[in-house]
Write a protein that holds these residues in place. Structure first.
Motif, PDB file in Angstrom:
ATOM      1  N   ARG A   1       3.750  17.437  -6.138  1.00  0.00           N
ATOM      2  CA  ARG A   1       3.309  18.824  -5.941  1.00  0.00           C
ATOM      3  C   ARG A   1       4.158  19.522  -4.884  1.00  0.00           C
ATOM      4  N   SER A   2       4.871  18.717  -4.083  1.00  0.00           N
ATOM      5  CA  SER A   2       5.766  19.265  -3.066  1.00  0.00           C
ATOM      6  C   SER A   2       7.086  18.505  -3.113  1.00  0.00           C
ATOM      7  N   LYS A   3       8.094  19.105  -2.499  1.00  0.00           N
ATOM      8  CA  LYS A   3       9.398  18.449  -2.420  1.00  0.00           C
ATOM      9  C   LYS A   3       9.265  17.124  -1.674  1.00  0.00           C
ATOM     10  N   LYS A   4       8.463  17.132  -0.610  1.00  0.00           N
ATOM     11  CA  LYS A   4       8.275  15.932   0.201  1.00  0.00           C
ATOM     12  C   LYS A   4       7.616  14.809  -0.600  1.00  0.00           C
ATOM     13  N   SER A   5       6.567  15.127  -1.366  1.00  0.00           N
ATOM     14  CA  SER A   5       5.876  14.067  -2.110  1.00  0.00           C
ATOM     15  C   SER A   5       6.748  13.513  -3.237  1.00  0.00           C
ATOM     16  N   ALA A   6       7.517  14.368  -3.911  1.00  0.00           N
ATOM     17  CA  ALA A   6       8.435  13.883  -4.954  1.00  0.00           C
ATOM     18  C   ALA A   6       9.514  12.996  -4.327  1.00  0.00           C
ATOM     19  N   GLY A   7      10.051  13.440  -3.193  1.00  0.00           N
ATOM     20  CA  GLY A   7      11.078  12.662  -2.510  1.00  0.00           C
ATOM     21  C   GLY A   7      10.575  11.307  -2.038  1.00  0.00           C
TER      22      GLY A   7
ATOM     23  N   PRO B   1       0.812  -1.227   0.000  1.00  0.00           N
ATOM     24  CA  PRO B   1       0.000   0.000   0.000  1.00  0.00           C
ATOM     25  C   PRO B   1       0.845   1.278   0.000  1.00  0.00           C
ATOM     26  N   ASP B   2       1.945   1.313   0.744  1.00  0.00           N
ATOM     27  CA  ASP B   2       2.779   2.511   0.750  1.00  0.00           C
ATOM     28  C   ASP B   2       3.357   2.808  -0.630  1.00  0.00           C
ATOM     29  N   HIS B   3       3.789   1.776  -1.327  1.00  0.00           N
ATOM     30  CA  HIS B   3       4.300   1.982  -2.682  1.00  0.00           C
ATOM     31  C   HIS B   3       3.207   2.588  -3.564  1.00  0.00           C
ATOM     32  N   ILE B   4       2.006   2.088  -3.447  1.00  0.00           N
ATOM     33  CA  ILE B   4       0.892   2.584  -4.266  1.00  0.00           C
ATOM     34  C   ILE B   4       0.565   4.032  -3.913  1.00  0.00           C
ATOM     35  N   VAL B   5       0.473   4.330  -2.623  1.00  0.00           N
ATOM     36  CA  VAL B   5       0.072   5.665  -2.183  1.00  0.00           C
ATOM     37  C   VAL B   5       1.094   6.722  -2.587  1.00  0.00           C
ATOM     38  N   TYR B   6       2.362   6.439  -2.387  1.00  0.00           N
ATOM     39  CA  TYR B   6       3.373   7.474  -2.588  1.00  0.00           C
ATOM     40  C   TYR B   6       4.069   7.443  -3.950  1.00  0.00           C
TER      41      TYR B   6
ATOM     42  N   ILE C   1      -6.660  -0.103  -3.086  1.00  0.00           N
ATOM     43  CA  ILE C   1      -5.805   0.868  -2.396  1.00  0.00           C
ATOM     44  C   ILE C   1      -5.812   2.203  -3.132  1.00  0.00           C
ATOM     45  N   GLU C   2      -5.702   2.160  -4.478  1.00  0.00           N
ATOM     46  CA  GLU C   2      -5.672   3.394  -5.265  1.00  0.00           C
ATOM     47  C   GLU C   2      -6.934   4.226  -5.088  1.00  0.00           C
ATOM     48  N   ASN C   3      -8.050   3.581  -4.832  1.00  0.00           N
ATOM     49  CA  ASN C   3      -9.332   4.284  -4.737  1.00  0.00           C
ATOM     50  C   ASN C   3      -9.891   4.365  -3.320  1.00  0.00           C
ATOM     51  N   TRP C   4      -9.154   3.893  -2.335  1.00  0.00           N
ATOM     52  CA  TRP C   4      -9.616   3.885  -0.961  1.00  0.00           C
ATOM     53  C   TRP C   4      -9.484   5.280  -0.372  1.00  0.00           C
ATOM     54  N   GLU C   5     -10.542   5.784   0.191  1.00  0.00           N
ATOM     55  CA  GLU C   5     -10.601   7.133   0.752  1.00  0.00           C
ATOM     56  C   GLU C   5      -9.508   7.381   1.795  1.00  0.00           C
ATOM     57  N   VAL C   6      -9.244   6.381   2.629  1.00  0.00           N
ATOM     58  CA  VAL C   6      -8.234   6.517   3.676  1.00  0.00           C
ATOM     59  C   VAL C   6      -6.857   6.762   3.066  1.00  0.00           C
ATOM     60  N   GLU C   7      -6.519   6.037   2.009  1.00  0.00           N
ATOM     61  CA  GLU C   7      -5.205   6.195   1.381  1.00  0.00           C
ATOM     62  C   GLU C   7      -5.124   7.524   0.631  1.00  0.00           C
ATOM     63  N   ALA C   8      -6.224   7.973   0.045  1.00  0.00           N
ATOM     64  CA  ALA C   8      -6.235   9.282  -0.614  1.00  0.00           C
ATOM     65  C   ALA C   8      -5.971  10.382   0.420  1.00  0.00           C
ATOM     66  N   TYR C   9      -6.545  10.237   1.589  1.00  0.00           N
ATOM     67  CA  TYR C   9      -6.307  11.190   2.668  1.00  0.00           C
ATOM     68  C   TYR C   9      -4.829  11.179   3.075  1.00  0.00           C
ATOM     69  N   ARG C  10      -4.266   9.982   3.216  1.00  0.00           N
ATOM     70  CA  ARG C  10      -2.856   9.855   3.600  1.00  0.00           C
ATOM     71  C   ARG C  10      -1.954  10.531   2.571  1.00  0.00           C
TER      72      ARG C  10
END
Length: 139
Positions: free
Chosen positions: A86-92, A41-46, A125-134
Motif C-alpha cells: 500500500r506504500s513504497k516502504k511496505s512494497a520495498g 517472524p519478520d519474513h511473515i510480517v513484511y 505470527i500471521e494472526n498475532w495482534e502485535v505483528e499486525a500492529y507492526r
C-alpha cells in the motif's frame, strides 16, 4: 522499449489491476530463488509466509487467498520477482525480505538446507495482534 521492460510493465499493470490498493506500489527485481515458506517472524510480517508462484490470473490469485487466508505480497514470474504494498516502504520491505530469505536459503544449503517455520508457528505470527500492529506501522 526492450522486451524485458515491456514484460515488467505488463506484470506491474496486471498486479495493480488484480490487487487494487494492495498494489498501490509495485517493486521489481530480476529473478532469484525465492524461499517457498516462512523463515522468521519478520519474513511473515513484511513479505507473508508464501510467495505467489503461479500463473498470474484472477482465479489463481483467489485460490491462493482461499488456501492461505491472505493476499500474497511477493510474486515470482518469468519477468522477475515483484513485491506489492500500500506504500513504497511496505512494497520495498516485502522485496527486501524476499531477497533476504533467498540468501538465508542459499547459505543454509551448506548446513543441510533450510527448515521453514511450522504451519502452527506461521499461523500464530500471521494472526498475532502485535505483528499486525507492526505491519500497519509501515503502511
Amino acid at each position: 522499449q526492450p522486451a524485458a521492460e515491456t514484460a515488467v510493465d505488463t506484470v506491474r499493470r496486471t498486479l495493480q489491476e488484480l490487487l487494487g490498493d494492495e498494489a498501490a506500489w509495485v517493486v521489481h527485481s530480476p529473478g532469484f530463488d525465492v524461499a517457498r515458506g516462512p523463515l522468521s517472524p519478520d519474513h511473515i510480517v513484511y513479505a507473508k509466509s508464501h510467495p505467489f508462484a503461479e500463473p498470474l490470473t484472477r482465479d489463481a490469485l483467489e485460490s491462493f487467498r482461499r488456501r492461505r487466508g491472505y493476499s500474497p505480497r511477493v510474486f515470482v514470474t518469468e519477468a522477475g520477482v515483484f513485491a506489492v504494498g500500500r506504500s513504497k516502504k511496505s512494497a520495498g520491505l516485502a522485496l527486501e525480505l524476499a531477497q533476504d530469505g533467498a540468501l538465508v536459503q542459499q547459505l543454509a544449503a551448506a548446513f543441510g538446507g533450510v527448515q521453514f517455520m511450522s504451519g502452527a508457528a506461521a499461523d500464530f505470527i500471521e494472526n498475532w495482534e502485535v505483528e499486525a500492529y507492526r505491519q500497519k506501522q509501515v503502511e
